[in-house]
Motif scaffolding. Structure first.
Motif, short mmCIF file in Angstrom:
data_model
loop_
_atom_site.label_atom_id
_atom_site.label_comp_id
_atom_site.label_asym_id
_atom_site.label_seq_id
_atom_site.Cartn_x
_atom_site.Cartn_y
_atom_site.Cartn_z
N LYS A 84 0.85 -1.19 0.00
CA LYS A 84 0.00 0.00 0.00
C LYS A 84 0.88 1.24 0.00
N LEU A 85 0.29 2.32 -0.49
CA LEU A 85 0.94 3.61 -0.47
C LEU A 85 -0.06 4.61 0.09
N ALA A 86 0.39 5.44 1.00
CA ALA A 86 -0.44 6.53 1.51
C ALA A 86 0.09 7.82 0.90
N SER A 87 -0.82 8.72 0.59
CA SER A 87 -0.42 10.02 0.06
C SER A 87 -1.27 11.10 0.70
N GLY A 88 -0.63 12.22 1.01
CA GLY A 88 -1.33 13.37 1.56
C GLY A 88 -1.31 14.49 0.56
N GLY A 89 -2.37 15.29 0.59
CA GLY A 89 -2.45 16.38 -0.37
C GLY A 89 -2.93 17.66 0.26
N ASP A 90 -2.78 18.76 -0.49
CA ASP A 90 -3.18 20.04 0.07
C ASP A 90 -4.66 20.34 -0.13
N LYS A 95 -4.99 9.68 0.80
CA LYS A 95 -5.49 8.55 0.03
C LYS A 95 -4.63 7.34 0.33
N LEU A 96 -5.29 6.18 0.46
CA LEU A 96 -4.62 4.90 0.62
C LEU A 96 -4.79 4.13 -0.68
N TRP A 97 -3.66 3.74 -1.28
CA TRP A 97 -3.65 3.11 -2.60
C TRP A 97 -3.18 1.67 -2.50
N ASP A 98 -3.76 0.81 -3.32
CA ASP A 98 -3.24 -0.55 -3.52
C ASP A 98 -2.21 -0.44 -4.65
N ILE A 99 -0.96 -0.82 -4.36
CA ILE A 99 0.12 -0.66 -5.34
C ILE A 99 -0.13 -1.50 -6.59
N SER A 100 -0.58 -2.74 -6.42
CA SER A 100 -0.71 -3.63 -7.59
C SER A 100 -1.87 -3.25 -8.50
N GLU A 103 -5.72 0.99 -7.29
CA GLU A 103 -7.03 1.36 -6.76
C GLU A 103 -6.87 2.20 -5.50
N CYS A 104 -7.68 3.25 -5.39
CA CYS A 104 -7.74 4.03 -4.16
C CYS A 104 -8.65 3.28 -3.19
N LEU A 105 -8.06 2.78 -2.10
CA LEU A 105 -8.81 1.99 -1.12
C LEU A 105 -9.66 2.85 -0.20
N HIS A 106 -9.11 3.98 0.21
CA HIS A 106 -9.82 4.91 1.10
C HIS A 106 -9.37 6.33 0.79
N THR A 107 -10.28 7.27 0.95
CA THR A 107 -9.94 8.69 0.95
C THR A 107 -10.32 9.22 2.32
N LEU A 108 -9.33 9.69 3.06
CA LEU A 108 -9.53 10.16 4.43
C LEU A 108 -9.59 11.68 4.40
N GLN A 109 -10.71 12.26 4.87
CA GLN A 109 -10.89 13.71 4.80
C GLN A 109 -11.29 14.25 6.16
N ARG A 110 -10.30 14.48 7.00
CA ARG A 110 -10.63 14.98 8.33
C ARG A 110 -9.82 16.20 8.74
N ASN A 140 -7.17 4.07 11.27
CA ASN A 140 -7.22 2.63 11.07
C ASN A 140 -7.15 2.40 9.56
N VAL A 141 -6.08 1.74 9.11
CA VAL A 141 -5.86 1.56 7.67
C VAL A 141 -6.95 0.69 7.04
N ALA A 142 -7.39 -0.36 7.74
CA ALA A 142 -8.39 -1.28 7.19
C ALA A 142 -9.74 -0.60 6.96
N THR A 143 -10.14 0.25 7.89
CA THR A 143 -11.47 0.88 7.79
C THR A 143 -11.43 2.29 7.23
N GLY A 144 -10.27 2.93 7.28
CA GLY A 144 -10.18 4.32 6.85
C GLY A 144 -10.74 5.31 7.85
N LYS A 145 -10.98 4.88 9.07
CA LYS A 145 -11.58 5.73 10.10
C LYS A 145 -10.52 6.35 11.00
N CYS A 146 -10.75 7.60 11.38
CA CYS A 146 -9.89 8.27 12.35
C CYS A 146 -10.22 7.70 13.73
N ILE A 147 -9.19 7.21 14.43
CA ILE A 147 -9.45 6.61 15.74
C ILE A 147 -8.95 7.48 16.90
N TYR A 148 -8.13 8.48 16.59
CA TYR A 148 -7.66 9.37 17.66
C TYR A 148 -7.07 10.63 17.05
#
Length: 187
Positions: A84-90, A95-100, A103-110, A140-148
């Motif tokens: 996986k690759l994580a990327s942050g943007g302005d 975004k969490l990506w599947d390398i192979s 596919e964007c697995l999750h988009t985290l917007q918090r 949490n990488v699996a769910t894409g949820k902010c836990i703290y």
């Protein structure tokens, strides 16, 4: 060592001879972030051109281009297994990506402003993100949820890193301090 530059290139350096081994070209704008895969054979780069590129170190070939940002990509990080690759943007997203599959697995917007730094923990189950709003979020990488959310920052956070066992999180700040956080207690 790899360095990203405002001349839109990435340079690979030999640390012993201090000579440039290769110049990777393909981005259309300055490079904000570079990181090696865990095995060291692939390099990821994030750019102001709104893309992430994966490069094969041995050949300098661009293997893939990831798109999906409306503004600059400011940070990139590989998961410990390199899948996986994580990327942050302005645009306040991670975004969490599947390398192979690319596919964007999750988009985290918090976050409420520019993503400055991201890091996976030792087993790749958690992701820390820091940004200009002076907070660090734990995901949490699996769910894409902010836990703290760690909020007791006094200045801009410039970097984050987990301890090898994943129990502590360190952050660097523009006030020239480093803070250590206990992941279990948030203190």
């Amino acid at each position: 060592i790899a360095s990203g530059s405002y001349d839109n290139t990435i340079r690979l350096w030999d640390i012993n001879t201090k000579k440039c081994l290769n110049i990777l070209q393909g981005h259309n704008s300055p490079i904000n972030s570079v990181t090696f895969s865990p095995r060291g054979h692939i390099l990821a780069s994030g750019s102001i051109d709104k893309t992430i590129k994966l490069w094969e170190i041995a050949t300098g070939e661009c293997l893939n281009t990831f798109e999906g940002y409306t503004n600059s990509v400011t940070s990139v990080a590989f998961s410990p297994d390199g899948k996986k690759l994580a990327s942050g943007g302005d645009n306040q997203t991670i975004k969490l990506w599947d390398i192979s599959t690319k596919e964007c697995l999750h988009t985290l917007q918090r976050h409420s402003s520019l993503e400055k730094a991201i890091a996976f923990n030792h087993d790749g189950k958690l992701l820390a993100s820091a940004n200009d709003d002076k907070t660090i979020k734990l995901w949490n990488v699996a769910t894409g949820k902010c836990i703290y959310t760690f909020v007791r920052q006094t200045d801009l956070i410039t970097s984050v890193a987990f301890s090898p066992n994943g129990k502590l999180l360190a952050n660097g700040s523009s006030d020239e301090t480093i803070k250590l956080w206990n992941i279990a207690t948030g203190k």
